[in-house]
Every structure is written in C-alpha cells, then in structure tokens.
Design a protein around this motif. Structure first.
Motif, PDB file in Angstrom:
ATOM      1  N   GLN A  14      60.760  68.276   3.264  1.00  0.00           N
ATOM      2  CA  GLN A  14      59.697  67.479   2.635  1.00  0.00           C
ATOM      3  C   GLN A  14      59.766  66.081   3.244  1.00  0.00           C
ATOM      4  OE1 GLN A  14      61.311  65.152   0.937  1.00  0.00           O
ATOM      5  NE2 GLN A  14      62.800  65.982  -0.495  1.00  0.00           N
ATOM      6  N   ALA A  73      60.367  63.053   2.215  1.00  0.00           N
ATOM      7  CA  ALA A  73      61.405  62.061   1.912  1.00  0.00           C
ATOM      8  C   ALA A  73      62.725  62.376   2.621  1.00  0.00           C
ATOM      9  CB  ALA A  73      61.622  61.964   0.411  1.00  0.00           C
ATOM     10  N   THR A  74      62.938  63.631   2.939  1.00  0.00           N
ATOM     11  CA  THR A  74      64.136  63.991   3.711  1.00  0.00           C
ATOM     12  C   THR A  74      63.745  64.432   5.118  1.00  0.00           C
ATOM     13  OG1 THR A  74      63.953  66.239   2.895  1.00  0.00           O
ATOM     14  CG2 THR A  74      65.467  64.803   1.707  1.00  0.00           C
ATOM     15  N   HIS A 100      56.325  64.005  -1.518  1.00  0.00           N
ATOM     16  CA  HIS A 100      57.068  62.999  -2.289  1.00  0.00           C
ATOM     17  C   HIS A 100      56.460  61.606  -2.166  1.00  0.00           C
ATOM     18  CE1 HIS A 100      60.182  66.047  -2.532  1.00  0.00           C
ATOM     19  NE2 HIS A 100      61.002  65.241  -3.182  1.00  0.00           N
ATOM     20  N   ASP A 114      65.932  70.017   0.427  1.00  0.00           N
ATOM     21  CA  ASP A 114      65.626  69.571  -0.928  1.00  0.00           C
ATOM     22  C   ASP A 114      66.426  70.463  -1.871  1.00  0.00           C
ATOM     23  OD1 ASP A 114      63.276  67.902  -2.496  1.00  0.00           O
ATOM     24  OD2 ASP A 114      64.051  69.628  -3.588  1.00  0.00           O
ATOM     25  N   SER A 115      67.019  69.851  -2.878  1.00  0.00           N
ATOM     26  CA  SER A 115      67.952  70.613  -3.716  1.00  0.00           C
ATOM     27  C   SER A 115      67.264  71.687  -4.556  1.00  0.00           C
ATOM     28  CB  SER A 115      68.734  69.670  -4.624  1.00  0.00           C
ATOM     29  OG  SER A 115      67.847  69.048  -5.508  1.00  0.00           O
ATOM     30  N   ILE A 156      59.751  61.835  -9.384  1.00  0.00           N
ATOM     31  CA  ILE A 156      60.679  61.046  -8.579  1.00  0.00           C
ATOM     32  C   ILE A 156      60.379  59.547  -8.712  1.00  0.00           C
ATOM     33  CG2 ILE A 156      59.399  61.468  -6.404  1.00  0.00           C
ATOM     34  CD1 ILE A 156      63.252  61.194  -6.955  1.00  0.00           C
ATOM     35  N   ARG A 158      64.938  67.111 -13.949  1.00  0.00           N
ATOM     36  CA  ARG A 158      66.012  66.104 -13.970  1.00  0.00           C
ATOM     37  C   ARG A 158      65.660  64.963 -14.919  1.00  0.00           C
ATOM     38  NH1 ARG A 158      67.442  66.540  -7.642  1.00  0.00           N
ATOM     39  NH2 ARG A 158      68.827  68.311  -7.987  1.00  0.00           N
ATOM     40  N   ARG A 188      65.589  57.537 -13.769  1.00  0.00           N
ATOM     41  CA  ARG A 188      64.820  58.254 -12.736  1.00  0.00           C
ATOM     42  C   ARG A 188      63.317  58.058 -12.917  1.00  0.00           C
ATOM     43  NH1 ARG A 188      65.596  63.035  -9.083  1.00  0.00           N
ATOM     44  NH2 ARG A 188      63.772  64.362  -9.270  1.00  0.00           N
ATOM     45  N   ASP A 215      70.985  59.932  -7.342  1.00  0.00           N
ATOM     46  CA  ASP A 215      70.055  58.878  -7.771  1.00  0.00           C
ATOM     47  C   ASP A 215      70.804  57.573  -8.036  1.00  0.00           C
ATOM     48  OD1 ASP A 215      66.987  59.848  -8.866  1.00  0.00           O
ATOM     49  OD2 ASP A 215      68.432  61.394  -8.357  1.00  0.00           O
ATOM     50  N   ARG A 251      63.001  55.668   3.402  1.00  0.00           N
ATOM     51  CA  ARG A 251      63.804  56.791   3.876  1.00  0.00           C
ATOM     52  C   ARG A 251      63.895  56.879   5.406  1.00  0.00           C
ATOM     53  NH1 ARG A 251      64.748  61.117   0.183  1.00  0.00           N
ATOM     54  NH2 ARG A 251      65.709  60.100  -1.606  1.00  0.00           N
ATOM     55  N   SER A 267      70.369  65.554  -6.028  1.00  0.00           N
ATOM     56  CA  SER A 267      69.515  65.786  -4.868  1.00  0.00           C
ATOM     57  C   SER A 267      70.294  66.145  -3.595  1.00  0.00           C
ATOM     58  CB  SER A 267      68.696  64.518  -4.654  1.00  0.00           C
ATOM     59  OG  SER A 267      68.598  64.175  -3.317  1.00  0.00           O
ATOM     60  N   SER A 268      69.549  66.626  -2.613  1.00  0.00           N
ATOM     61  CA  SER A 268      70.140  66.942  -1.313  1.00  0.00           C
ATOM     62  C   SER A 268      70.092  65.735  -0.386  1.00  0.00           C
ATOM     63  CB  SER A 268      69.341  68.070  -0.659  1.00  0.00           C
ATOM     64  OG  SER A 268      68.060  67.583  -0.319  1.00  0.00           O
ATOM     65  N   ARG A 269      69.569  64.606  -0.877  1.00  0.00           N
ATOM     66  CA  ARG A 269      69.286  63.482   0.031  1.00  0.00           C
ATOM     67  C   ARG A 269      70.528  63.065   0.804  1.00  0.00           C
ATOM     68  NH1 ARG A 269      67.775  59.795  -5.129  1.00  0.00           N
ATOM     69  NH2 ARG A 269      66.558  61.666  -5.416  1.00  0.00           N
TER      70      ARG A 269
HETATM   71  C1  MIC Z   1      64.781  65.147  -6.180  1.00  0.00           C
HETATM   72  O1  MIC Z   1      64.237  65.938  -6.953  1.00  0.00           O
HETATM   73  O2  MIC Z   1      65.701  64.396  -6.515  1.00  0.00           O
HETATM   74  C2  MIC Z   1      64.300  65.102  -4.749  1.00  0.00           C
HETATM   75  C3  MIC Z   1      63.645  63.789  -4.535  1.00  0.00           C
HETATM   76  O3  MIC Z   1      63.343  66.103  -4.523  1.00  0.00           O
HETATM   77  C4  MIC Z   1      65.507  65.306  -3.839  1.00  0.00           C
HETATM   78  C5  MIC Z   1      65.238  65.146  -2.413  1.00  0.00           C
HETATM   79  C6  MIC Z   1      65.173  63.732  -1.971  1.00  0.00           C
HETATM   80  O4  MIC Z   1      65.946  62.891  -2.445  1.00  0.00           O
HETATM   81  O5  MIC Z   1      64.344  63.472  -1.111  1.00  0.00           O
HETATM   82  C7  MIC Z   1      66.199  66.661  -3.999  1.00  0.00           C
HETATM   83  O6  MIC Z   1      66.102  67.261  -5.043  1.00  0.00           O
HETATM   84  O7  MIC Z   1      66.913  67.094  -3.090  1.00  0.00           O
END
Ligand code: MIC
Ligand code: SF4
Length: 701
Positions: free
Chosen positions: A35, A37-38, A65, A119-120, A401, A419, A424, A527, A539, A593-595
């Motif tokens: 996506q 953002a990543t 995002h 993305d997580s 987000i 979440r 957030r 976060d 990002r 998140s996977s960020r």
């Molecule tokens: C989230 O739900 O926290 C996000 C934004 O989708 C993240 C990815 C990110 O930080 O860009 C996620 O879930 O990995």
C-alpha cells in the motif's frame, strides 16, 4: 495423523527448511500487495536491489492510506507508485479504488495460494483459504523479485466453530471473543486455523473480518478452509475459475498450545481459556506467580456468542456490549479493512433507512472499495445513508489511520476498525470501542452504547438479513494491469522532491559501545514508535519522518520552559559522538503495524540494538532487515536494573551474530552485567552479518 490446512499450503510452497514447528522455513510467494504508506519504501528498495521486473503471479500496488493530500507529498507518492509499478510489471490500484485488503479479497485472493503484503492486515486473505502474511516492505520487495519469504514453521492454534450466529451477532464478535481468549500477547510464531461445523454458515467476507483482525492476536496469519461459501463469493466476483476446495484432514490434530501467564494479573484470560478451550491444564505458579496454561484447541459456539466491543488502548480489552449499554456516544465511524464489505454496509443502510442519526452523534461511513460504493450507489442504499444523516467518506483507510474524523475530547467514539491504540484517532486520551457494524449503527441511532439485539424491541427494527449478491459489479477500470515489457521499458519513473532514497544499514562493530536512548514499558506498538496520522505523508522521506520517532514520549518543555531534546535529538547526539543507541523495552515490543519505518528511522538515527522482554514477529524481522540487533533479556527482571542514559557495552557482537545463543551486556554505568538471548534465525544471522537485508540481497547471498 492428518494434516492441518496450514501445513498443507505451506508444504505446497516450501522451498527451504523443514516443516516442523519452530524451524525457519522459506516459502514461495504467489502474490504480493503493497500500500502507499509502506509501498514507496518497498519500491525504492526494489529499485535499490536492481530487480527489473516482478516475478510473481500478481504483485499489486494499492493507494489507500495517504489520500488527504495536504501538501504535495501524497500526490508525489501516487505518481511515483503508479509509474514504478508499471515499470516493473506490477498492477496499480489507483486512489479511490479502495482499501488494499478489501480490493485484494474481491479481485485477487484465491484458495491455496500464498500472499505477502507490506501491511499487517494482509492475513485478511485467510478468509479465502490462502496463507497471507504481513511483512516489512523490504521482505515484500524481495518476494516481488521472486525471492522466498522466511518465517518460522508455525504452531497451529485450532479454532473450532460450532452452531450458527444469531441475528445481530457477527464475524466481529467471533474475533473479539477469540481476542478475549488468546489476547494480543504470546502468540508469536503461531497460525490460527478455523474448522468445524460452524464454518459452513459463514460467508467469505465474514471470514475475512475474522482473519483480518486476527492480526491483533500477534499470530503470523489465520486461515479458513475453502468451501461452497468460497465458491459462491468467487463466482459472484466472476472468478469462479480459481476456486478449489481445501481443508484440513478430518483427523488433523491441533495443539497442545502453552501460554505463559501471570496467575493473578491474567486471571480473566485464564478463566476464558478454561471456558473456551479443550483439554486445559494449568501448572502450579512459580515463585514470580507465572503459570503455564496448556490447551488443545479453542471451541466457540456461534449460537452462544453475543455482541462484543473492545475498549482502547488495546484490542484485547474485550467486554460484552450488554455490560456497556447506556454510555453516551458522540461519534460512530463504520469502515476499514475489517468491516466495510458490501454486506456490512448494506446492513447499516437497511437499519438507517427511513430513520435519522441521533442528533448528538456524527456518523461517518467509508466504503471498503469502489465496488461496494458503486453498488450501493446504484441500488439506492447510499441515498438511505445520506438521508439518515451519515457522512460518506472516501473509499480508503481514512479515520482508521488518523486521517481525519478525530473524535472530540472526553467523548466516546464507536468504530468498526481493528485497532484502538491510544491516540491512533488523532485525539490524545481518546476513548474508542471497536465493535461490529451492527453495534455501531445501533449507537448511531440511539446516541448511546446499545445492544443491537434490543433494536427490535426498542425501535421496532427487524434484523435485515443481507444475502451475498449473486453477482458483484465488476469494473476493474481503476486497477491498472501491468503493460508488456517493451512498453514498460519506455516508462519514466516520476520522482517528486519528497521521494528520498532510503538509507542502507551498516555492519555492527564487534565491540559495541552504546547508550540507552529510551526505556519503554510493555506493549509498545509501532504507532508509539513511528506515529502515522498527519505524519504519514513523510513515509517517503526518512530524514524528515525520523524526527518524530517516539514523538508521543517527547515532553516539549522542561520546568524552565526550555525545549527538551526529543528522542531523535538524543539519538543523533550519540551517533555524532560515535556511540550507538539502544532501545530498552518490556514485553511485546513493536506490536501492531508492519511499518518498517519503526526500524528504518531508528536505524537512521543510529540505533544499533533493541533489548526487550519480547519482540513481535514482524517488527523483529524489520529490525534485522535494517541491521538492528534484537536481544531478549534471559532474565526479564534485568529490565528493572537499567535506566535511560545508561552506558552499555556488548563485546563480541560478530560471534553473537554468527552463532551464539546468548550474549553478555555490560552496564558500564551501573557496573553490572546481564545475559541476553540473541533472537536470530539462521538466515537472519547472515543478514545481520552483511549489515541488513538490502546489502545481503545486493550481494546475492
Ligand atoms: C495500520 O493499520 O496500522 C497500517 C497503517 O495499515 C499499517 C501499515 C503502515 O503503517 O503503513 C499496518 O497495519 O501494517
Ligand atoms: Fe488501512 Fe486501517 Fe486496514 Fe491499516 S487497518 S490497512 S489503516 S483500513
């Protein structure tokens, strides 16, 4: 002994390692998603690795995002992603087409396949019977180039579903119940597998809600079998040809699973495990009050479930709606990759039809995809929502987000998201309940937390059963297919000035002198480490974004009104002095998140190691990918002996990275030392020895 579905799919994709729980395995990846953002970082890293063309069955770059577009950054990202994905042969889903997980589920997911996403919530695809895993962008970039994905062969947590959901009770209530049993902690290197007679009654999007929010359990992924419900969904999407039935063997055995819990502090969780799991055994408490709780598998009777909600600041802070009834609600937001499918939103529209949103409530609705939005526009449901006073938001992540729709101070916001980490929403000290669309729309009408089952007696609203449509509206006009290679060669990649090449890692010095730049507690999420919201637009610009690492812990001024140094200031001061930075943390560090920016930006600031009681899977991998050494206290009470600013020394990092299981950390300030586990799988040792995954891949190792 029969095989679980998880192991069947993994076996089909195994390229390296042995499939026994705990072993590192490499699996072939059929599809990837990124996506925006990543994705910018993922594609910049793909370019840095000089991978000219993607080598998967489908790699899809989504924009969902960063769409608020204050300043040029977001649009710069869109143009870069559109051009680079076309250049390297990826699909591009344009802004407005929808949330990556919703669109991927509609248009690409297929049973039996593997999907890796930056993305997580990529595990959403598990609702379609595929192994779909969230990872850092660098891992996804490697997979785009045809490389394997490395992870631990999982322990499989079986979740047996019995019975059928009652009206007003939903998939969201299933996953919230599961979160109340398994919690967000202690499920690393596990995968969840749903089975049992109750599965057949759940439509594919309901399953996707469960697998999506399964990410909050901290498991690697969750998966449902593929059956007639899967076929019906795929056929309605015009993709019946990719349907295959797959399930675990009838004699597959799940568990035993052991969780290490505190007998008193986790009493409610232990109670839930006793109530909802088979073959439960609890050991005697040790001297610190910890017990081992072992169970066979989870058993949830759908007919006994009731509407649930989970209160900030953690998705496992679960309670029944019946216990919260009557609390005033000022905002309701329906959407996100968890609950914005056609059926979810049609139910909301049906409940709102001919009624008005409570005058004290603002209602926002963000449809998950262009497909959902268009169908609801065409069938009149959108008009019903608008007439009732709902505010229609863009098809995208939006408020989930922190991109707008922040709630007022000291008010309750009900959201259908996954979440509820503190802040957030964009509001400090926010109070958010995550709930089903049914519970959300009930509050939108009454202005207070309401058990949706009471809507019939209170407001005369009969439960609207929304069937899966026989045909979804199919229009892939906003999904650009990759051009052929000759056309791709002529494409110029568009790079605005805010697209900055990410830094590469460095090999750790053999003798590491370092300073504790911050000491944080348990359950620090990504976060906390790398805030999103209005900062999400940085990002693609690591030096700028890095200024905000751990921003939530920065107090602006001291008593004399002087600006206090931020985490970034302190870390950069160490770096300038030739001293490494260390982060000390409690349990479940890096959850959420996977960020990869939560590792990449600290690396840029000179962080060389994280010492924690435990580190979550995706974040641990991101740390290694960006050359940061992940260590776990052998004795968790050593955490209490360290303070911020302490000087530490780690000797022999080279050997530790190459082969040692433990390493000694000397606390020079306190004149003490303690042992840490070196948290590295065999391949990760090589990555770290090469100074991170980018260097490792460039070397072609
Ligand atoms: C989230 O739900 O926290 C996000 C934004 O989708 C993240 C990815 C990110 O930080 O860009 C996620 O879930 O990995
Ligand atoms: Fe987007 Fe929210 Fe889903 Fe993350 S959880 S992908 S921000 S909708």
């Amino acid at each position: 002994m029969g095989k679980t579905l998880v192991y069947k799919i993994l076996e089909d994709h195994l390229v390296e390692g042995q499939l026994t729980p705990g072993n590192e395995i490499g699996i072939r990846i059929d599809q990837t998603l990124t996506q925006d953002a990543t994705g910018t970082t993922a594609f910049l890293l793909l370019e840095a690795m000089e991978i000219p063309q993607v080598a998967t069955e489908a790699s899809v770059s989504y924009v969902d995002h960063n769409m608020s577009q204050f300043g040029p950054e977001n649009h710069n990202d869109h143009l870069y992603l559109q051009s680079v994905s076309r250049k390297v042969g990826a699909y591009h889903s344009r802004p407005g087409n929808g949330i990556c997980h919703q669109v991927h589920f509609e248009r690409f997911a297929r049973p039996g396949a593997t999907l890796l996403g930056s993305d997580s919530h990529t595990p959403t695809g598990g609702g379609m019977g595929m192994i779909s895993i969230g990872a850092g962008g660098l891992d996804v970039a490697v997979a785009m180039g045809g490389g394997a994905f490395y992870t631990q062969a999982p322990r499989v947590i079986g979740v047996e579903l019995k019975g059928q959901l009652k009206p007003w009770v939903t998939g969201k209530d299933i996953i919230l119940r599961l979160l109340s049993i398994l919690t967000t902690k202690g499920n690393v290197a596990c995968m969840v597998e749903y089975f049992g007679a109750g599965v057949a009654s759940l439509a594919a999007p309901t399953r996707a809600t469960c697998t999506n929010m399964g990410a909050e359990l901290g498991v690697t992924t969750s998966v449902f079998p593929s059956d007639e419900q899967t076929r019906a969904f795929l056929e309605a999407q015009g993709r019946g040809d990719v349907y295959v039935p797959i399930a675990a063997d009838a004699d597959a055995v799940y568990g035993p699973i052991t969780k290490h819990l505190h007998a008193e502090q986790n009493a409610a969780t232990i109670e839930n495990i006793r109530k909802f799991c088979s073959d439960v055994q609890v050991s005697q408490p040790d001297t610190t009050g910890m017990v081992d709780v072992t169970f066979g598998h989870v058993v949830i009777d759908l007919s006994e479930l009731e509407p649930m909600g989970t209160l900030s600041p953690s998705p496992d802070n679960v309670r029944t709606i019946a216990d919260e009834v009557g609390k005033p609600v000022r905002q309701v937001v329906i959407g996100s990759c968890t609950n914005s499918s056609f059926q979810d939103l049609m139910l909301v529209a049906a409940v709102l039809k001919g009624r008005r949103v409570h005058p004290d409530v603002e209602l926002g609705i963000a449809p998950g995809s262009k497909q959902v939005l268009t169908m609801m526009g065409e069938n009149g449901a959108l008009a019903d929502i608008i007439a009732a006073g709902g505010r229609i938001l863009e098809s995208g992540c939006g408020p989930c987000i922190g991109q707008g729709f922040s709630p007022a101070e000291n008010t309750i916001s009900l959201r259908t998201f996954n979440r509820n980490f503190a802040g957030r929403t964009g509001t400090k000290g926010d109070t958010v309940y995550l709930v089903s669309p049914e519970t959300a729309v009930a509050a939108a009408l009454t202005g207070e937390i309401t058990d949706p089952r009471d809507l019939t007696t209170k407001l005369g609203i009969e439960y609207p059963t929304i069937p899966l449509p026989e045909k979804f509206l199919i229009d892939d006009g906003m999904l650009q297919a990759p051009p052929d290679e000759s056309e791709a060669a002529g494409i110029e990649v568009v790079r605005g000035s805010t697209i900055v090449k990410p830094p590469a890692g460095e090999v750790l010095p053999d003798e590491l002198s370092a300073k504790v730049v911050i000491k944080v507690e348990d359950k620090i999420t990504t976060d906390h480490i790398m805030p999103a919201g209005s900062l999400l637009k940085y990002r693609s610009n690591v030096p700028e974004y890095a200024k905000y690492v751990f921003d939530c812990f920065t107090e602006d001024e001291d008593e004399e009104g002087n600006r206090k140094p931020s985490f970034a200031d302190r870390a950069l001061a160490c770096k300038a002095a030739g001293v490494g930075g260390v982060i000390v943390a409690g349990e479940s560090y890096g959850q959420g998140s996977s960020r990869e920016h939560a590792a990449l930006c600290p690396m840029y600031l000179g962080i060389r190691a994280v010492i924690a009681k435990s580190i979550e899977r995706i974040h641990q991998a991101n740390l290694v990918n960006f050359a940061i050494l992940p260590l776990a206290f052998c004795n968790p009470s050593d955490y209490d002996t360290i303070d911020a600013e302490d000087e530490l020394k780690i000797s022999g990092t080279g050997e530790a990275i190459a082969s040692a299981d433990t390493v000694t950390v000397e606390n020079v300030t306190k004149k003490t030392s303690f042992e840490c586990k070196v948290m590295l799988a065999p391949r990760q040792r090589k990555i770290l020895a090469n100074g991170g995954l980018l260097n490792h891949t460039r070397k072609g190792v």
